[in-house]
Design an enzyme around this catalytic site. Structure first.
Site, PDB file in Angstrom:
ATOM      1  N   LYS A 288      -3.654 -10.733  -6.755  1.00  0.00           N
ATOM      2  CA  LYS A 288      -4.891 -10.968  -6.001  1.00  0.00           C
ATOM      3  C   LYS A 288      -6.033 -10.130  -6.568  1.00  0.00           C
ATOM      4  O   LYS A 288      -5.812  -8.983  -6.978  1.00  0.00           O
ATOM      5  CB  LYS A 288      -4.629 -10.560  -4.538  1.00  0.00           C
ATOM      6  CG  LYS A 288      -5.745 -10.858  -3.583  1.00  0.00           C
ATOM      7  CD  LYS A 288      -5.487 -10.250  -2.200  1.00  0.00           C
ATOM      8  CE  LYS A 288      -5.761  -8.765  -2.158  1.00  0.00           C
ATOM      9  NZ  LYS A 288      -5.913  -8.180  -0.821  1.00  0.00           N
TER      10      LYS A 288
ATOM     11  N   LYS B 265       0.835  -1.211   0.000  1.00  0.00           N
ATOM     12  CA  LYS B 265       0.000   0.000   0.000  1.00  0.00           C
ATOM     13  C   LYS B 265       0.863   1.251   0.000  1.00  0.00           C
ATOM     14  O   LYS B 265       0.504   2.247  -0.621  1.00  0.00           O
ATOM     15  CB  LYS B 265      -0.956   0.014   1.195  1.00  0.00           C
ATOM     16  CG  LYS B 265      -2.129  -0.936   1.006  1.00  0.00           C
ATOM     17  CD  LYS B 265      -3.282  -0.599   1.922  1.00  0.00           C
ATOM     18  CE  LYS B 265      -4.443  -1.560   1.686  1.00  0.00           C
ATOM     19  NZ  LYS B 265      -5.501  -1.447   2.695  1.00  0.00           N
TER      20      LYS B 265
ATOM     21  N   LYS C 100     -10.584  -5.182  -4.272  1.00  0.00           N
ATOM     22  CA  LYS C 100     -11.670  -4.223  -4.491  1.00  0.00           C
ATOM     23  C   LYS C 100     -11.142  -2.866  -4.947  1.00  0.00           C
ATOM     24  O   LYS C 100     -11.896  -2.063  -5.479  1.00  0.00           O
ATOM     25  CB  LYS C 100     -12.597  -4.103  -3.272  1.00  0.00           C
ATOM     26  CG  LYS C 100     -11.962  -3.927  -1.905  1.00  0.00           C
ATOM     27  CD  LYS C 100     -13.039  -3.719  -0.823  1.00  0.00           C
ATOM     28  CE  LYS C 100     -12.976  -4.640   0.367  1.00  0.00           C
ATOM     29  NZ  LYS C 100     -11.876  -4.422   1.309  1.00  0.00           N
TER      30      LYS C 100
HETATM   31  P1  TYM Z   1     -10.309  -6.777   3.431  1.00  0.00           P
HETATM   32  O1  TYM Z   1     -11.433  -5.792   3.550  1.00  0.00           O
HETATM   33  O2  TYM Z   1      -9.187  -6.449   2.528  1.00  0.00           O
HETATM   34  O3  TYM Z   1     -10.875  -8.178   2.986  1.00  0.00           O
HETATM   35  C1  TYM Z   1     -11.943  -8.804   3.677  1.00  0.00           C
HETATM   36  C2  TYM Z   1     -11.720 -10.309   3.695  1.00  0.00           C
HETATM   37  O4  TYM Z   1     -11.683 -10.794   2.360  1.00  0.00           O
HETATM   38  C3  TYM Z   1     -10.500 -11.575   2.154  1.00  0.00           C
HETATM   39  N1  TYM Z   1     -10.070 -11.377   0.767  1.00  0.00           N
HETATM   40  C4  TYM Z   1      -9.862 -12.381  -0.107  1.00  0.00           C
HETATM   41  N2  TYM Z   1      -9.947 -13.710   0.011  1.00  0.00           N
HETATM   42  C5  TYM Z   1      -9.676 -14.455  -1.072  1.00  0.00           C
HETATM   43  N3  TYM Z   1      -9.312 -13.931  -2.277  1.00  0.00           N
HETATM   44  C6  TYM Z   1      -9.200 -12.597  -2.437  1.00  0.00           C
HETATM   45  N4  TYM Z   1      -8.852 -12.082  -3.618  1.00  0.00           N
HETATM   46  C7  TYM Z   1      -9.474 -11.749  -1.312  1.00  0.00           C
HETATM   47  N5  TYM Z   1      -9.476 -10.412  -1.135  1.00  0.00           N
HETATM   48  C8  TYM Z   1      -9.829 -10.204   0.153  1.00  0.00           C
HETATM   49  C9  TYM Z   1      -9.498 -11.006   3.160  1.00  0.00           C
HETATM   50  O5  TYM Z   1      -8.491 -11.940   3.449  1.00  0.00           O
HETATM   51  C10 TYM Z   1     -10.388 -10.714   4.331  1.00  0.00           C
HETATM   52  O6  TYM Z   1     -10.583 -11.873   5.116  1.00  0.00           O
HETATM   53  N6  TYM Z   1      -7.751  -5.877   7.646  1.00  0.00           N
HETATM   54  C11 TYM Z   1      -8.865  -6.629   7.069  1.00  0.00           C
HETATM   55  C12 TYM Z   1     -10.196  -6.294   7.712  1.00  0.00           C
HETATM   56  C13 TYM Z   1     -10.187  -6.442   9.197  1.00  0.00           C
HETATM   57  C14 TYM Z   1     -10.141  -7.681   9.911  1.00  0.00           C
HETATM   58  C15 TYM Z   1     -10.159  -7.298  11.286  1.00  0.00           C
HETATM   59  C16 TYM Z   1     -10.098  -9.020   9.530  1.00  0.00           C
HETATM   60  C17 TYM Z   1     -10.228  -5.438  10.100  1.00  0.00           C
HETATM   61  N7  TYM Z   1     -10.208  -5.933  11.360  1.00  0.00           N
HETATM   62  C18 TYM Z   1     -10.113  -8.272  12.282  1.00  0.00           C
HETATM   63  C19 TYM Z   1     -10.048  -9.981  10.547  1.00  0.00           C
HETATM   64  C20 TYM Z   1     -10.052  -9.610  11.905  1.00  0.00           C
HETATM   65  C21 TYM Z   1      -8.971  -6.288   5.596  1.00  0.00           C
HETATM   66  O7  TYM Z   1      -8.473  -5.303   5.152  1.00  0.00           O
HETATM   67  O8  TYM Z   1      -9.756  -7.131   4.877  1.00  0.00           O
END
Ligand code: TYM
Length: 333
Positions: free
Chosen positions: A197, A115, A200
């Site tokens: 990957k 990032k 979004k």
């Molecule tokens: P975020 O918002 O990027 O993604 C949410 C969840 O989706 C999964 N993910 C994917 N899994 C498979 N293939 C992909 N291409 C893909 N893109 C995203 C991510 O692994 C995630 O599980 N920091 C975290 C959000 C968060 C969080 C937490 C998660 C905040 N506090 C506490 C767990 C526990 C995040 O940015 O996820």
């Protein structure tokens, strides 16, 4: 463990429209835990502002994410669904955890490296200490399991290290959480570049399939997906485009890779890609219908956010009070 209850916790950032990566890697697995665990799923809006957001869009996507959680099968009667910024204990515990998190550890986080390379004009301190806030999310609820995609594994492991470090000083203060990574769908790749990957925040809309894309859009995107030279539908490391499509098809239909290879033996990529698009559209149609109903009732969503925040606060307050006492902060009765 919170008291006698095992806890599952996860979150999603409302920083863009949610993708089938978010769905297959995380959200659709959340509901599995509600029978045996106390489950908390947050909309991580505080994490989202580590990258500049348009406030009105962040607000809209926060409602959308709550509605999507519910549309993906999370019943608010059985799962605590809430918005992170509505529970102030997250930010408070994050500060304390920052004081137990090392500069070197944060510097090694691959998401920070990615990032900060992409947003060179805004490498802010929040982006750097983001994993301490995520650790606060998890540790506030004495979490046992964290269902996430593989890209979040490193952050959950850092959370474990922080918890263990603190538990060495104050034994048993935090439950040490375990990341739960799905075998199938842990990393859905971009349709335009299957070595990256699916994200979004990708600028190329054809690279990403959103949960809310309509049927035609979904099928069109899959038809355009990059495959590989050759024409065989075979799961192999040297065929990342086809392997990714097979993974998506397998996740949506429950078929194994061998079954998929048999089903499409002797058939060209065109027909295979159409089948993947149709499978995704079929599987997501009920989610989309339910989402549309939920979004039509904004007051209903707000009532759920309020209920969720109240439930979450009850747990968060207890953990934070214990932690503050250990830190030596004066407690007034
Ligand atoms: P975020 O918002 O990027 O993604 C949410 C969840 O989706 C999964 N993910 C994917 N899994 C498979 N293939 C992909 N291409 C893909 N893109 C995203 C991510 O692994 C995630 O599980 N920091 C975290 C959000 C968060 C969080 C937490 C998660 C905040 N506090 C506490 C767990 C526990 C995040 O940015 O996820």
């Amino acid at each position: 463990m919170f008291g006698e209850q095992k806890v599952s916790y996860s979150g999603v950032q409302p920083s863009g429209n949610l993708t089938i990566g978010n769905y297959l890697g995380a959200i659709r697995n959340f509901a599995e835990y509600s029978a045996q665990y106390k489950t908390f799923y947050c909309v991580a809006d505080e994490h989202a502002i580590t990258v500049r957001q348009v406030p009105a869009e962040l607000r809209r996507r926060t409602y959308e994410t709550v509605a999507l959680y519910m549309a993906c099968g999370l019943d608010p009667a059985q799962n605590t669904l809430y918005v992170q910024s509505m529970v102030h204990e997250h930010a408070e515990l994050a500060w304390i955890l920052n004081c137990f998190t090392m500069f070197g550890e944060l510097s090694r986080m691959t998401q920070f490296k990615d990032k900060s390379a992409r947003h060179t004009d805004n490498i802010n301190a929040g982006l750097f200490t983001y994993p301490a806030l995520m650790a606060a999310d998890i540790l506030l609820y004495q979490t046992d399991v964290v269902p996430v995609g593989i890209d979040q594994k490193q952050h959950v492991e850092l959370c474990r290290d922080i918890a263990e470090r603190i538990n060495q000083i104050w034994p048993g203060l935090f439950t040490v959480p375990e990341p739960m990574i799905p075998q199938n769908g842990m990393k859905i790749m971009s349709l335009a570049d299957p070595t990256r990957k699916m994200s979004k925040s990708d600028e190329n809309p054809n690279a990403v399939v959103y949960i809310l894309d309509d049927r035609d859009t979904m099928i069109r995107k899959f038809r355009r997906a990059v495959t590989d030279s050759g024409s065989e539908v075979r799961y192999a490391a040297d065929k990342p485009g086809v392997a990714n499509l097979m993974t998506i098809y397998s996740c949506f239909t429950g078929k194994s890779m061998e079954e998929i290879e048999r089903e499409f033996a002797g058939v060209g990529y065109g027909e295979f890609k159409l089948a993947v698009g149709e499978a995704a559209a079929d599987a997501l149609a009920p989610v989309q219908r339910r989402y549309t109903e939920l979004m039509a009732d904004k007051a209903g969503l707000e009532a759920q956010m309020k209920k969720g925040a109240e439930e979450a606060s009850w747990y968060a307050r207890r953990t934070l009070a214990k932690v503050k006492k250990k830190m030596g902060f004066v407690q007034l009765s």
